[in-house]
Design a protein around this motif. Sequence first.
Motif, PDB file in Angstrom:
ATOM      1  N   GLY A  83       6.207   8.941  -0.236  1.00  0.00           N
ATOM      2  CA  GLY A  83       6.329   9.159   1.196  1.00  0.00           C
ATOM      3  C   GLY A  83       5.029   8.997   1.962  1.00  0.00           C
ATOM      4  O   GLY A  83       4.938   9.346   3.131  1.00  0.00           O
ATOM      5  N   ARG A  84       4.018   8.449   1.320  1.00  0.00           N
ATOM      6  CA  ARG A  84       2.709   8.267   1.953  1.00  0.00           C
ATOM      7  C   ARG A  84       2.588   6.855   2.527  1.00  0.00           C
ATOM      8  O   ARG A  84       3.278   5.937   2.106  1.00  0.00           O
ATOM      9  CB  ARG A  84       1.581   8.480   0.928  1.00  0.00           C
ATOM     10  CG  ARG A  84       1.645   9.763   0.113  1.00  0.00           C
ATOM     11  CD  ARG A  84       1.445  11.055   0.867  1.00  0.00           C
ATOM     12  NE  ARG A  84       0.149  11.263   1.443  1.00  0.00           N
ATOM     13  CZ  ARG A  84      -0.912  11.730   0.802  1.00  0.00           C
ATOM     14  NH1 ARG A  84      -0.834  12.026  -0.484  1.00  0.00           N
ATOM     15  NH2 ARG A  84      -2.054  11.904   1.428  1.00  0.00           N
ATOM     16  N   ILE A  85       1.705   6.721   3.482  1.00  0.00           N
ATOM     17  CA  ILE A  85       1.378   5.411   4.044  1.00  0.00           C
ATOM     18  C   ILE A  85       0.087   4.954   3.379  1.00  0.00           C
ATOM     19  O   ILE A  85      -0.964   5.542   3.606  1.00  0.00           O
ATOM     20  CB  ILE A  85       1.181   5.487   5.578  1.00  0.00           C
ATOM     21  CG1 ILE A  85       2.464   5.961   6.257  1.00  0.00           C
ATOM     22  CG2 ILE A  85       0.721   4.136   6.123  1.00  0.00           C
ATOM     23  CD1 ILE A  85       2.290   6.307   7.731  1.00  0.00           C
ATOM     24  N   PRO A  86       0.160   3.929   2.514  1.00  0.00           N
ATOM     25  CA  PRO A  86      -1.063   3.490   1.826  1.00  0.00           C
ATOM     26  C   PRO A  86      -2.031   2.815   2.793  1.00  0.00           C
ATOM     27  O   PRO A  86      -1.626   2.010   3.629  1.00  0.00           O
ATOM     28  CB  PRO A  86      -0.552   2.503   0.777  1.00  0.00           C
ATOM     29  CG  PRO A  86       0.790   2.074   1.245  1.00  0.00           C
ATOM     30  CD  PRO A  86       1.332   3.150   2.135  1.00  0.00           C
ATOM     31  N   VAL A  87      -3.299   3.165   2.669  1.00  0.00           N
ATOM     32  CA  VAL A  87      -4.371   2.544   3.447  1.00  0.00           C
ATOM     33  C   VAL A  87      -5.199   1.729   2.462  1.00  0.00           C
ATOM     34  O   VAL A  87      -5.869   2.287   1.589  1.00  0.00           O
ATOM     35  CB  VAL A  87      -5.254   3.592   4.161  1.00  0.00           C
ATOM     36  CG1 VAL A  87      -6.360   2.902   4.944  1.00  0.00           C
ATOM     37  CG2 VAL A  87      -4.408   4.485   5.068  1.00  0.00           C
ATOM     38  N   LEU A  88      -5.117   0.409   2.589  1.00  0.00           N
ATOM     39  CA  LEU A  88      -5.847  -0.496   1.708  1.00  0.00           C
ATOM     40  C   LEU A  88      -7.098  -0.992   2.411  1.00  0.00           C
ATOM     41  O   LEU A  88      -7.042  -1.393   3.571  1.00  0.00           O
ATOM     42  CB  LEU A  88      -4.984  -1.709   1.342  1.00  0.00           C
ATOM     43  CG  LEU A  88      -3.976  -1.543   0.221  1.00  0.00           C
ATOM     44  CD1 LEU A  88      -2.872  -0.591   0.601  1.00  0.00           C
ATOM     45  CD2 LEU A  88      -3.401  -2.886  -0.142  1.00  0.00           C
ATOM     46  N   HIS A  89      -8.211  -0.979   1.701  1.00  0.00           N
ATOM     47  CA  HIS A  89      -9.466  -1.527   2.218  1.00  0.00           C
ATOM     48  C   HIS A  89      -9.617  -2.939   1.683  1.00  0.00           C
ATOM     49  O   HIS A  89      -9.542  -3.161   0.473  1.00  0.00           O
ATOM     50  CB  HIS A  89     -10.653  -0.685   1.760  1.00  0.00           C
ATOM     51  CG  HIS A  89     -10.662   0.684   2.341  1.00  0.00           C
ATOM     52  ND1 HIS A  89     -11.667   1.582   2.069  1.00  0.00           N
ATOM     53  CD2 HIS A  89      -9.813   1.319   3.195  1.00  0.00           C
ATOM     54  CE1 HIS A  89     -11.427   2.708   2.730  1.00  0.00           C
ATOM     55  NE2 HIS A  89     -10.302   2.574   3.408  1.00  0.00           N
ATOM     56  N   MET A  90      -9.843  -3.886   2.595  1.00  0.00           N
ATOM     57  CA  MET A  90      -9.954  -5.287   2.202  1.00  0.00           C
ATOM     58  C   MET A  90     -11.221  -5.892   2.778  1.00  0.00           C
ATOM     59  O   MET A  90     -11.661  -5.510   3.852  1.00  0.00           O
ATOM     60  CB  MET A  90      -8.753  -6.082   2.711  1.00  0.00           C
ATOM     61  CG  MET A  90      -7.393  -5.580   2.255  1.00  0.00           C
ATOM     62  SD  MET A  90      -7.123  -5.701   0.482  1.00  0.00           S
ATOM     63  CE  MET A  90      -7.108  -7.450   0.270  1.00  0.00           C
ATOM     64  N   GLY A  91     -11.749  -6.864   2.050  1.00  0.00           N
ATOM     65  CA  GLY A  91     -12.921  -7.581   2.509  1.00  0.00           C
ATOM     66  C   GLY A  91     -12.739  -9.084   2.494  1.00  0.00           C
ATOM     67  O   GLY A  91     -13.678  -9.815   2.778  1.00  0.00           O
ATOM     68  N   GLN A  92     -11.538  -9.545   2.153  1.00  0.00           N
ATOM     69  CA  GLN A  92     -11.243 -10.973   2.126  1.00  0.00           C
ATOM     70  C   GLN A  92      -9.885 -11.208   2.796  1.00  0.00           C
ATOM     71  O   GLN A  92      -8.916 -10.509   2.503  1.00  0.00           O
ATOM     72  CB  GLN A  92     -11.173 -11.520   0.690  1.00  0.00           C
ATOM     73  CG  GLN A  92     -12.423 -11.330  -0.125  1.00  0.00           C
ATOM     74  CD  GLN A  92     -12.516  -9.963  -0.770  1.00  0.00           C
ATOM     75  OE1 GLN A  92     -11.524  -9.309  -1.022  1.00  0.00           O
ATOM     76  NE2 GLN A  92     -13.734  -9.522  -1.031  1.00  0.00           N
ATOM     77  N   VAL A  93      -9.834 -12.212   3.669  1.00  0.00           N
ATOM     78  CA  VAL A  93      -8.576 -12.539   4.345  1.00  0.00           C
ATOM     79  C   VAL A  93      -7.521 -12.943   3.315  1.00  0.00           C
ATOM     80  O   VAL A  93      -6.342 -12.608   3.476  1.00  0.00           O
ATOM     81  CB  VAL A  93      -8.779 -13.633   5.414  1.00  0.00           C
ATOM     82  CG1 VAL A  93      -7.446 -14.069   6.015  1.00  0.00           C
ATOM     83  CG2 VAL A  93      -9.712 -13.140   6.524  1.00  0.00           C
ATOM     84  N   ALA A  94      -7.925 -13.608   2.248  1.00  0.00           N
ATOM     85  CA  ALA A  94      -6.961 -13.991   1.205  1.00  0.00           C
ATOM     86  C   ALA A  94      -6.257 -12.760   0.635  1.00  0.00           C
ATOM     87  O   ALA A  94      -5.052 -12.806   0.353  1.00  0.00           O
ATOM     88  CB  ALA A  94      -7.663 -14.760   0.088  1.00  0.00           C
ATOM     89  N   GLY A  95      -6.973 -11.670   0.487  1.00  0.00           N
ATOM     90  CA  GLY A  95      -6.379 -10.434  -0.008  1.00  0.00           C
ATOM     91  C   GLY A  95      -5.379  -9.845   0.964  1.00  0.00           C
ATOM     92  O   GLY A  95      -4.341  -9.310   0.565  1.00  0.00           O
ATOM     93  N   VAL A  96      -5.690  -9.942   2.248  1.00  0.00           N
ATOM     94  CA  VAL A  96      -4.777  -9.443   3.280  1.00  0.00           C
ATOM     95  C   VAL A  96      -3.445 -10.191   3.158  1.00  0.00           C
ATOM     96  O   VAL A  96      -2.371  -9.589   3.194  1.00  0.00           O
ATOM     97  CB  VAL A  96      -5.380  -9.610   4.696  1.00  0.00           C
ATOM     98  CG1 VAL A  96      -4.365  -9.247   5.767  1.00  0.00           C
ATOM     99  CG2 VAL A  96      -6.653  -8.768   4.844  1.00  0.00           C
TER     100      VAL A  96
END
Length: 190
Positions: A83-96
């Motif tokens: 039930g959580r909203i995951p917060v992902l940290h990204m540094g590459q647009v490809a990863g997004v």
Amino acid sequence: MILYGPPGSGKDTITRELCRLRPDFALFERLKAGPGRTTGYRLTTVDHIEELSRAGELLYRNARYEAEYAIDRQGVAALVDSGRIPVLHMGQVAGVGAVAGFPLHWIRALLWCPLDVTESRSVGRGDRDVKARMKVWHETREDLLTHEADPWTLTLRTDQLSPSESAIAIIDAVTGSASAESRDIRELVA
């Protein structure tokens, strides 16, 4: 929820503020194998990351700062299932783009700050690899310019907004109470 930006753009600080304001937000701790910071990661081995990759269990994998990082499908699913909203940290647009393969409505927040702010924040928090982080700031800028047509739900200048203001803007985007903001990427990263 995806927070994309260069080093020092406020991903950790804004995530803490999001979690403080809304406990249903939770940092997604990426898998990490290698040296450097350990907080905010699930430490593992390169062999384990490779095993998950061969099994098709990774949404994204990258190497930076002499370490391997991975976003595993099961890790994201566990947060969503709780039930959580995951917060992902990204540094590459490809990863997004890669994490879009996980069936979730992803809010894409571009966090930005100038190079001197990244340097000041990096020094202020005691990073031992400030020069490497400055190099990554430039790489992130080039990555954005290469993908300037990619859509962002919102863009935030974290040197002009407080962590609370940034977190509230993100919460508004998640709840749909704010309209999408469009900014010219070239103007943003100038």
